[in-house]
Scaffold this active site. Sequence first.
Site, PDB file in Angstrom:
ATOM      1  N   LYS A  51      12.119   4.987   0.166  1.00 13.54           N
ATOM      2  CA  LYS A  51      12.222   3.699  -0.535  1.00 13.54           C
ATOM      3  C   LYS A  51      13.215   3.807  -1.692  1.00 13.54           C
ATOM      4  CE  LYS A  51       7.723   2.177   1.034  1.00 13.54           C
ATOM      5  NZ  LYS A  51       6.280   1.998   0.843  1.00 13.54           N
ATOM      6  N   GLN A  95       2.133   2.865  -3.792  1.00 11.81           N
ATOM      7  CA  GLN A  95       2.026   3.429  -2.437  1.00 11.81           C
ATOM      8  C   GLN A  95       0.557   3.686  -2.083  1.00 11.81           C
ATOM      9  OE1 GLN A  95       4.671   3.726  -0.386  1.00 11.81           O
ATOM     10  NE2 GLN A  95       3.397   4.474   1.266  1.00 11.81           N
ATOM     11  N   ASP A 118       5.071  -6.082  -1.753  1.00 10.11           N
ATOM     12  CA  ASP A 118       4.331  -5.701  -0.535  1.00 10.11           C
ATOM     13  C   ASP A 118       3.650  -6.922   0.100  1.00 10.11           C
ATOM     14  OD1 ASP A 118       4.381  -2.945   0.201  1.00 10.11           O
ATOM     15  OD2 ASP A 118       3.170  -2.426  -1.553  1.00 10.11           O
TER      16      ASP A 118
HETATM   17  N1  GUN Z   1       1.225   2.675   2.916  1.00  2.00           N
HETATM   18  C1  GUN Z   1       1.572   2.519   4.224  1.00  2.00           C
HETATM   19  N2  GUN Z   1       2.360   1.428   4.368  1.00  2.00           N
HETATM   20  C2  GUN Z   1       2.518   0.900   3.133  1.00  2.00           C
HETATM   21  C3  GUN Z   1       3.244  -0.226   2.642  1.00  2.00           C
HETATM   22  O1  GUN Z   1       3.893  -0.995   3.367  1.00  2.00           O
HETATM   23  N3  GUN Z   1       3.169  -0.424   1.300  1.00  2.00           N
HETATM   24  C4  GUN Z   1       2.442   0.367   0.465  1.00  2.00           C
HETATM   25  N4  GUN Z   1       2.413   0.079  -0.830  1.00  2.00           N
HETATM   26  N5  GUN Z   1       1.752   1.424   0.904  1.00  2.00           N
HETATM   27  C5  GUN Z   1       1.809   1.677   2.218  1.00  2.00           C
END
Ligand code: GUN
Length: 283
Positions: A51, A95, A118
């Site tokens: 990211k 995350q 998100d």
């Molecule tokens: N963990 C697995 N996929 C995601 C996601 O799309 N966003 C976040 N914040 N955590 C995750």
Amino acid sequence: MQIINGKEVSANVKAGVKAQCEELKKQGITPGLAVIIVGEDPASQVYVRNKERACEECGFYSKKYTLPENTTQEELNNLIIKLNNDKSINGILCQLPLPKHLDDKEVISLINPIKDVDAFHSENVGKIMIGEYNFLPCTPAGIIELIKSTGVEISGKKAVIIGRSNIVGKPMAMLLLHENATVEITHSKTEKLAKEASSADILVVAIGKAKFVKSDMVKEGAVVIDVGMNRDENGKLCGDVDFEDVKDKCSFITPVPGGVGPMTISMLMKNTLTAAKIQNNIK
Ligand code: GUN
């Protein structure tokens, strides 16, 4: 069978985001994303690194917060509040999964919905439900783009989703419904799962079990989307679909890695750009 190249589709999305970011920068605006990671989960560390790299590629400002495993709820909450008030930050991403002693629902509900890139906050989830949203959840939105890249029409098709998580399964159903698919959500308690799955023109698998979907669960000519990220018996990355078993039966399939994963990240970039625009009153 054709492989859907997630890296290629993702690169196209990122190129568009980068071009728009350059326009914003001419107006003195740099989109900013804060990424929070708590603890040592190895998969999460990889996702967070990717990211950050994508932010760099798009020309964004990014700030990573690496918190120790023993972080308290109050410390994490205070960081969210601080970032909500930070003008250089347009998007906040915590995350998941968090260590067991921390409550992800509490964290998500504290994020200002306009910075919730998100789209996990209940306000954003509700907006998606009624079709009036600022952000779409990254993985399901990326999957829609991948399906569209095949040229296969979604409207009127039978779509079956295996998995009912808040991150993928449930919002995926809503986005496919918006595209006029006939949608069915299945899960670990579904009776005759193979029969249900093999009725799908579009099959989205997000159940978190290595190589779970075999050819008897796939309709001839189906589009198969594999959201899984697992290790097989040899420690090699693999999806929730047994690729070798299924590949000759479907029309299109996403590989793991290089399918859904890269798309999730480019959709996050798209949402961060949107957040920056909204927060600066730019259409
Ligand atoms: N963990 C697995 N996929 C995601 C996601 O799309 N966003 C976040 N914040 N955590 C995750």
